[in-house]
Design an enzyme around this catalytic site. Structure first.
Site, PDB file in Angstrom:
ATOM      1  N   SER A  54       0.850  -1.195   0.000  1.00  0.00           N
ATOM      2  CA  SER A  54       0.000   0.000   0.000  1.00  0.00           C
ATOM      3  C   SER A  54       0.882   1.239   0.000  1.00  0.00           C
ATOM      4  O   SER A  54       2.033   1.199   0.419  1.00  0.00           O
ATOM      5  CB  SER A  54      -0.895   0.022   1.239  1.00  0.00           C
ATOM      6  OG  SER A  54      -1.525   1.286   1.346  1.00  0.00           O
ATOM      7  N   HIS A  55       0.324   2.355  -0.468  1.00  0.00           N
ATOM      8  CA  HIS A  55       1.030   3.633  -0.375  1.00  0.00           C
ATOM      9  C   HIS A  55       1.241   4.037   1.078  1.00  0.00           C
ATOM     10  O   HIS A  55       2.131   4.791   1.397  1.00  0.00           O
ATOM     11  CB  HIS A  55       0.217   4.738  -1.062  1.00  0.00           C
ATOM     12  CG  HIS A  55       0.369   4.732  -2.542  1.00  0.00           C
ATOM     13  ND1 HIS A  55      -0.061   3.695  -3.318  1.00  0.00           N
ATOM     14  CD2 HIS A  55       0.929   5.637  -3.382  1.00  0.00           C
ATOM     15  CE1 HIS A  55       0.216   3.963  -4.589  1.00  0.00           C
ATOM     16  NE2 HIS A  55       0.813   5.122  -4.645  1.00  0.00           N
ATOM     17  N   SER A  56       0.374   3.537   1.936  1.00  0.00           N
ATOM     18  CA  SER A  56       0.411   3.944   3.331  1.00  0.00           C
ATOM     19  C   SER A  56       0.818   2.766   4.201  1.00  0.00           C
ATOM     20  O   SER A  56       0.220   1.687   4.117  1.00  0.00           O
ATOM     21  CB  SER A  56      -0.980   4.461   3.730  1.00  0.00           C
ATOM     22  OG  SER A  56      -1.186   4.277   5.111  1.00  0.00           O
ATOM     23  N   GLY A  64       3.826   6.312  -0.396  1.00  0.00           N
ATOM     24  CA  GLY A  64       4.449   5.853  -1.637  1.00  0.00           C
ATOM     25  C   GLY A  64       4.722   4.371  -1.546  1.00  0.00           C
ATOM     26  O   GLY A  64       4.297   3.703  -0.605  1.00  0.00           O
ATOM     27  N   SER A 124       0.460   2.923  -8.604  1.00  0.00           N
ATOM     28  CA  SER A 124       1.902   2.725  -8.577  1.00  0.00           C
ATOM     29  C   SER A 124       2.291   1.564  -7.678  1.00  0.00           C
ATOM     30  O   SER A 124       3.370   0.993  -7.830  1.00  0.00           O
ATOM     31  CB  SER A 124       2.625   3.996  -8.152  1.00  0.00           C
ATOM     32  OG  SER A 124       2.234   4.376  -6.870  1.00  0.00           O
TER      33      SER A 124
END
Lengths: 242, 212
Positions: free
Chosen positions: A9-11, A45, A72
């Protein structure tokens, strides 16, 4: 050994939270978070390095299913797979799945000892729960479309019922819930267990039935008798855990 | 004489400098239609590459590009990481162990980079992404090479076309990436990824000009 999961995950909070949630239902599955960047503390990210080391940690020989969030994260996961040797790559799946629902479904499936392909398929089959037409396996037909429940005078409406006390220590936990739901799905019968859809792994687990509690089943349809007999056999055998 | 590892390293260092100078501009572009991290992510990623280049040991342009790719993928964080990472990795593969890059090799590595971005991001021209800078850059490079241009002139043609391509993303409606969530509201703003591509290719041309 079970199939492992990597949550990208981005987080970092999301990745860890998804694992916290899924681990409740699948305590034996190796799940590794790859959330946020490699910085300390992580920024929002994704990081190739993080995904690489998470894959190594999650792979215990039976393969790994990678669940991702936004764009992404998918790209970073794809790149990581491209860097792997063919042998390691062949044990990894990257299903197109909703992160939370897919991870929980995959974890439950992995807990029952399924193959990497079965776990990936379970993740893909778990849909976003805001689409009421395709809520399975998260919500019963009844809850999804209250207006469509069978009227009592349907021809198939004479129910076959049964009730048993759970003899095994862990009760109706993730593995037996998955086994029951899968077996019942293969039968041409509507099955209700303690008021919920017997074909839904998630709802069966949500009953949290423990040792000594009663499991009541009611089935209608052409294979109602088979369904009840199957449940009786499974419960009496303590789901193979006695 | 073609372009060497010395140029490749100068290009990456110049990119880092230019991205730092344009950090606020990229952040602002990304703030309007994205998540406002592109400027910071690019600056951070290229600064990390520069630090690794200080260690030395990159003897070919491909080695410089490969180091760039691997570092960007682990340090950028946003979508630009895997996208530029793939671009530089494919460019490195296209060059092999060549010590010098002639005009045909410039076209070859730009094409490979663009194809890598397309494969990774699955975007098409007109989707309002960095593809809208890469694709005209590759086409202009090909045209310049065919007309007998030097490596530097090929890169200049590519850089000019990339900047024009970035400007041309302004009226487009985003169909890929975070901006696509905005739908029609993404029109009227330049794509930050296309702009960073234009800046990086301009750095390539500028440093090539200084080498020769």
């Amino acid at each position: 050994m079970t199939v492992g999961l990597v949550i990208v995950s981005h987080s970092s909070k999301i990745a860890e939270g998804v694992i916290e949630l899924a681990a409740q239902m699948a305590p034996n599955v190796q799940m590794v978070a790859a959330g946020g960047t490699s910085d300390s503390p992580p920024r929002i990210g994704t990081s190739l390095e993080k995904v690489q080391s998470a894959l190594e940690e999650a792979d215990q020989g039976d393969g790994v299913v990678v669940l991702t969030d936004l764009g992404s994260a998918v790209m970073t996961a794809e790149m990581t797979l491209e860097f792997l040797a063919p042998d390691a790559r062949s044990r990894i799946r990257l299903p197109r799945a909703a992160l939370v629902e897919g991870s929980v479904a995959a974890a439950v499936q992995a807990e029952s000892g399924s193959t990497v392909d079965e776990v990936a398929t379970a993740a893909e089959g778990a849909v976003v729960s805001i689409d009421p037409e395709s809520l399975e396996p998260f919500v019963s037909h009844g809850a999804a479309a209250p207006g469509h429940s069978l009227p009592l005078d349907e021809p198939a409406g004479i129910p076959v019922t049964g009730a048993w006390t759970l003899p095994n220590k862990m009760g109706l936990h993730a593995r037996p819930a998955a086994v029951l739901a899968r077996a019942l799905t293969d039968l041409d019968a509507e099955v209700t267990i303690n008021g919920v859809d017997g074909k839904s792994v998630m709802l069966l687990m949500s009953l949290a039935l423990g040792e000594g509690q009663e499991l009541r089943a009611e089935a209608t349809g052409p294979q109602a008798q088979e369904a009840i007999e199957y449940i009786a056999g499974a419960v009496k055998a303590g789901f193979g855990e006695l | 004489m073609g372009l060497t590892a010395h140029w490749a390293e100068a290009w990456i260092r110049e990119s880092s400098k230019v991205l730092t100078e344009h950090r606020a501009e990229l952040i602002e572009l990304d703030r309007v239609i994205g998540d406002a991290d592109h400027g910071e992510n690019m600056q951070r990623g290229f600064a990390a590459v520069t630090a690794k280049l200080d260690g030395g040991g990159q003897d070919t342009p491909a080695a410089v590009f490969k180091l760039t790719a691997m570092t960007l993928m682990s340090t950028v964080g946003g979508a630009a990481g895997p996208l530029y990472g793939t671009a530089f990795l494919r460019a490195a593969t296209a060059l092999g162990d060549a010590a010098e890059i002639d005009p045909a090799a410039v076209v070859a590595f730009l094409t490979a980079a663009r194809d890598g971005v397309v494969a990774r991001g699955k975007a098409e021209p007109g989707d309002k992404t960095m593809i809208d800078a890469w694709t005209p850059a590759v086409e202009a490079a090909e045209t310049a090479k065919s007309a007998g241009a030097s490596s530097t002139e090929v890169l200049e043609a590519a850089a000019n076309a990339a900047q024009a391509g970035a400007l041309a993303t302004e009226p487009l409606i985003a169909r890929k990436g975070r901006a696509s969530y905005l739908g029609e509201r993404s029109a009227g703003h330049r794509d930050p990824g296309a702009q960073s591509t234009a800046l990086i290719l301009q750095a390539a041309a500028d440093t090539a000009g200084r080498e020769q």
